[in-house]
Every structure is written in structure tokens, then in C-alpha cells.
Design an enzyme around this catalytic site. Structure first.
Site, mmCIF file in Angstrom:
data_model
loop_
_atom_site.group_PDB
_atom_site.id
_atom_site.type_symbol
_atom_site.label_atom_id
_atom_site.label_comp_id
_atom_site.label_asym_id
_atom_site.label_seq_id
_atom_site.Cartn_x
_atom_site.Cartn_y
_atom_site.Cartn_z
ATOM 1 N N ASP A 187 40.968 22.687 13.840
ATOM 2 C CA ASP A 187 42.089 23.440 14.868
ATOM 3 C C ASP A 187 41.478 23.225 16.396
ATOM 4 O O ASP A 187 40.653 22.872 16.641
ATOM 5 C CB ASP A 187 41.962 24.795 14.557
ATOM 6 C CG ASP A 187 40.490 25.612 15.053
ATOM 7 O OD1 ASP A 187 39.633 24.903 14.572
ATOM 8 O OD2 ASP A 187 40.646 26.429 15.700
ATOM 9 N N GLU A 188 42.560 23.179 17.038
ATOM 10 C CA GLU A 188 42.449 23.203 18.711
ATOM 11 C C GLU A 188 41.627 21.931 18.948
ATOM 12 O O GLU A 188 40.971 22.331 19.905
ATOM 13 C CB GLU A 188 41.916 24.667 19.224
ATOM 14 C CG GLU A 188 42.464 25.817 18.796
ATOM 15 C CD GLU A 188 42.044 27.128 18.944
ATOM 16 O OE1 GLU A 188 42.589 27.906 19.278
ATOM 17 O OE2 GLU A 188 40.690 27.213 18.789
#
Length: 536
Positions: free
Chosen positions: A341-342
Site C-alpha cells: 500500500d501507499e
């Protein structure tokens, strides 16, 4: 994941009710007797969380007495479950509750491998001569024991002898889970939690039939697991946390202890090493993992998206291979979570390249990949699970990307942040937690259907639900509990109970009945005004 993205009818029966009423002179000629109230301390069979698949109340209750024994089949595993149950009941009842494979009556745990209860289902029958829990597998017996606990008065959870009538309502519960994956995530990277604190949380998860503990073991703020081939990861990268505290890490023996305790509660540990982003603790520990060969300082803030492993360097994949190999060897469970993620500092092309190289490494060491749902923007490996953490309001294109992957065979774990992120504040006045995904009161956390949540995703692709708890603002077990309870049991019910049992108006009553049990267990919880908690 970073902080700024992320029935049955009840029937109460009282023995000898008419005789008692008559003795009191309560009725006169021609008048129908008033219905008898429930016997004091008798918990109705359907007052359980998660809601059972089927409840048939009726008959005489069973009373646990000094003569009660826990009767088990001959296997060591079933005996272990019996010993666990006796260990729960002895302190509060003061009864000896021997665990034996002889005799009849009492509380019996029976394994019937051909009984058709599935991997986790069970049947509980209660009558005047005893309680029998039957299952096809030990996990089912253990889940039946959790139901039995909830059918006893809340005081049974206390650690000192209590006065009381230890009765279990008569009737039958037949039960099995809706989803095989029912998880909770604990972030031990933003703030470090000790083995004992993790074990305490595992015990709380088990009460509600949660069977997966996702441990977020690495992030920008700290690396929490010893890796022998890269010792500075824990020794240096584990030496801080959000706010600049001393942090900490688990030795291999510590991690094995967590895994063993979880296994004794029929909880599978899913370790996560987040990559290619959320890696500042690793980058600070080893300069050669950085593209420019310069190690950044350790990080104690709460921003996200600024770190990335160097996708073009061969040493990156040596590092990943070593970490995955050692962690897989310590983890008997099926899964290894690779984050994903991210990764805002990783180009899309590099992200796809990285995932193409890392997923086969996980498979090489015998584990199945789980990744946050951004993995669906790359090429998920066969058998991989994507964990969706978007919001109700996440854009249609991102939702469709996930749904398309699901239609193509990628399984889904649902963790919508504005529903089941347990670190979200309940109200604007909640002292702990964050609010980037919104304010999440108890009803909002409970009142949705995983099978119909993500547009375009087949219901069959949904493998389960998970409630993540991120620890930017959490430092103690009391903090964990306040944010988890009372929302966590609702997520457990979404994962376990049939969709047909889902009803807020009845759930809030069953949830309220858990309050005295949490008091007895010493669990600090949020007394939501949406729940009719008992008074007095």
C-alpha cells in the site's frame, strides 16, 4: 497501511413456574397465570455474539456444580481444549472440574470426524444431565467452548470465586462460519507491544471466534522481528517508534511464543512485511538498500508514502528472499502478507516489476500471498488474496480494479476503513485514534454486508473480513481494548454469522449483554450511546 489513506426467537423457561406462582397465591379462579420471568442468571441460547446459525431453545437447564467434570475424547488435542475450558471455569466457580475421558454427564467435548460440521462448526446440546459439544475438528470444539462461556453468567470470567448459579439454558445450538477468514490486525510497528500484550489480544479475539491475527511487523517507524541474516533490522531499525520511544522487537523465541499461543486459541498468525513502501526502518538499518547508498535517519512521525526499497538493485531481492525465508520458517500458517500500500515513492512500472519478483519468492517458501488491494494494480499471483481497505466513497475506477481482479480469481479480504478500521475515532470527542476515514460509531461498523459490499465483485470472491487496528495513537493494552471494543465483536459477527441473522436492533441487545463480561475480564471499552448497556 498509513494513517492518512487508509434468530432466532428467545424462549425463557422456568422450572416449576406454575407451582411457584400458585404457592404465592398469584392467580384466582378464571384468570390465566402471568408468564414466568427468566430464571435469574440464565442466559438465553440466542444471547451470543457472533449470532449462531441455528438455535433451538427448550428443556431443563444444566447446572455446573462441584460434581461436574469436563469429559473429553482420548486425543491430546481435545484434552487440551478441555483443560482450557476447565482453566476458564475453575477460578470463578471454585469447583475442581477434573478433565477426564471416563464417565458420563457433565460437560462433554466429542470429536465426530464424520459428523459433517466442517472445519470450524459445532453443535452444543444442553439438558439436565449435561452439555455436549460435538464437532468434526478440534477448532469446532474450541469455538463451541466460546459459546458455552457466553451462556454462563458474566461473572464466570472473574479470577476469584464468585457466588452464583452456574446454569446453561436447555436446548441446541448448531453453528458454523459464513467465512473461513475472520481476522484482526494489530500494528506493532508504529508502537511496539510486548508478547504478553499480543497474547492478551489473542485471547480476546478467540472469545468471538476470530481465527486470523495479522501482525504488521514492519513500517517506517520500526522493524519488529529478528532476522538473523540482517541483524540490524531489529537491533537498529526496531529501536524507535512514533513519538521517539524506545520501540522494541521480537526475538525468534518471542515470535514462536506468539505463534504457539495463537495456535492454542485456534488463531493463525499472518505476518506482514510491508514493501516496497513503508520501509524506512529497513532503509535506515542498511544503506545498501537505498538507491543512492545513503541510509536515512530513523523516523518517528506519522506521514506515509515517502520511502521505497530500490527496485532496480539486486540486493533488494536478496534482502526480500532472506526475510521471507526466515519468517516463513518461523510461521506455520498459510499466508505471508507483503503489504504493497501507499507506495507513492515507487513508480507504477517499478511497483509492477517489484511485485512480479517478490510474489514468487513467497511461493518458493510455501506461503500464499496477501497484499493490500493496491496489489490488484499489478499482477496478483495465482491464489493471492487482496485486502481491500478503501472507503464507501472510494472512486469507481479503483473499486473496479479490485472487482476485476476478483472476477479473474483473486480472493478478497474486506477491511473498509470507514467501517472496520478500529483506530478510527468513535466521535469527534474520542481521545484516541484518528479520523481520516471518518468517525466510526458501533452501528456503522456493524451495519454492512461483506457479500454485497464491493460493486462488481462476485460474492464467492469474498473470503472474509478483517478489522485492522493501527497504533499511531495507541501505547497500552487499555488503548487497544478501548478502540477495539465494542466494534470488534461486530466485525467477528460479520465474518461468522449467516447474513440472514444480521439485524442491528437485535444485535445491539446482544452486544449490550457483553458489557458485564468485559467488566469481569478487565477489558476497557467504549460505552457507546447506541448500545443499551445494563445499568446497576
Amino acid at each position: 497501511m498509513g494513517w492518512n489513506d487508509r434468530t432466532t426467537p428467545r424462549v425463557a423457561r422456568v422450572l416449576g413456574a406454575l407451582l411457584l406462582v400458585a404457592a404465592a397465591g398469584a392467580f384466582s379462579a378464571g384468570a390465566a397465570p402471568a408468564p414466568a420471568p427468566p430464571e435469574a442468571g440464565l442466559v438465553p441460547l440466542d444471547r451470543v455474539v457472533p449470532a449462531p446459525a441455528s438455535v433451538t431453545p427448550g428443556g431443563v437447564p444444566y447446572r455446573v456444580t462441584r460434581a461436574t467434570a469436563v469429559r473429553v475424547d482420548g486425543s491430546a488435542e481435545v484434552r487440551g481444549i478441555g483443560a482450557y475450558l476447565a482453566g476458564v471455569l475453575r477460578p470463578s466457580t471454585g469447583y475442581p472440574l477434573p478433565v477426564t475421558d471416563r464417565g458420563s454427564g457433565g460437560i462433554r467435548l466429542h470429536l465426530d470426524e464424520g459428523g459433517g460440521y466442517g472445519a470450524e462448526g459445532y453443535r452444543l446440546r444442553s439438558g439436565p444431565s449435561g452439555v455436549v459439544i460435538t464437532a468434526s475438528a478440534p477448532a469446532g470444539l474450541f469455538h463451541g467452548v466460546q459459546t458455552l462461556r457466553q451462556l454462563l453468567p458474566a461473572a464466570v470470567e472473574k479470577k476469584t470465586v464468585q457466588r452464583g448459579s452456574w446454569q446453561i439454558a436447555g436446548g441446541t445450538v448448531e453453528d458454523h462460519p459464513r467465512y473461513a477468514y475472520r481476522g484482526a490486525m494489530l500494528d506493532v510497528s508504529r508502537h511496539f507491544f510486548t508478547v504478553a500484550q499480543v497474547e492478551r489480544y489473542i485471547d480476546q479475539l478467540a472469545l468471538y471466534k476470530i481465527n486470523e491475527l495479522h501482525l504488521h511487523l514492519s513500517d517506517d517507524q520500526g522493524w519488529r522481528i529478528a532476522i538473523d541474516s540482517w541483524p540490524r533490522l531489529a537491533g537498529y531499525g526496531g529501536g524507535t517508534e512514533v513519538g521517539g520511544g524506545q520501540g522494541g522487537s521480537y526475538t525468534r523465541a518471542d515470535y514462536r511464543r506468539i505463534v504457539s499461543h495463537a495456535a492454542s486459541r485456534y488463531v493463525e498468525v499472518v505476518p506482514e512485511i510491508d514493501m516496497p513502501g513503508h520501509t524506512n526502518a529497513a532503509l535506515a538499518s542498511y544503506a545498501r538498500l537505498n538507491c543512492d547508498g545513503v541510509a536515512p535517519p530513523r523516523y518517528t512521525g506519522t506521514e506515509v508514502g515517502f520511502s521505497s526499497l530500490c527496485v532496480s538493485k539486486d540486493v533488494t531481492y536478496t534482502f526480500v528472499d532472506d526475510v521471507v525465508r526466515e519468517l516463513a520458517a518461523l510461521t506455520p500458517g498459510r499466508y505471508l502478507h507483503i503489504g504493497g500500500d501507499e507506495a507513492h515513492s515507487t513508480s507504477h512500472a517499478d511497483y509492477v516489476t517489484f511485485m512480479d519478483r517478490v510474489q514468487p519468492i513467497v511461493a518458493r517458501y510455501g506461503k500464499k500471498v496477501i497484499g493490500w488491494h493496491q496489489l490488484t494494480g499489478a499482477r496478483p499471483a495465482e491464489g493471492a488474496l487482496a485486502q481491500y481497505w478503501g472507503l464507501d466513497g472510494t472512486g469507481a475506477a479503483e473499486k473496479e480494479q479490485v472487482a476485476r481482479a476478483a472476477r479473474n480469481g483473486t480472493g478478497l479480504i474486506l477491511s473498509p476503513a470507514d467501517r472496520v478500521y478500529l483506530d478510527m475515532k468513535y466521535t469527534k470527542d474520542t481521545g484516541l485514534g484518528l479520523s481520516w476515514a471518518g468517525l466510526v460509531e458501533v452501528r456503522r461498523s456493524y451495519d454492512w454486508d461483506p457479500g454485497a459490499y464491493l460493486p462488481g465483485a462476485p460474492a464467492s470472491a469474498v473470503k472474509g473480513v478483517e478489522a485492522p487496528l493501527w497504533s499511531e495513537t495507541l501505547k497500552t493494552s487499555a488503548d487497544i481494548e478501548y478502540m477495539a471494543f465494542p466494534r470488534l465483536p461486530g466485525v467477528a459477527e460479520l465474518g461468522w454469522s449467516p447474513a440472514a441473522t444480521h439485524d442491528w436492533s437485535t444485535y445491539r441487545v446482544r452486544l449490550a449483554a457483553q458489557g458485564p463480561r468485559w467488566d469481569a475480564l478487565g477489558i476497557r471499552y467504549y460505552r457507546s450511546p447506541q448500545v443499551p448497556w445494563p445499568t446497576g
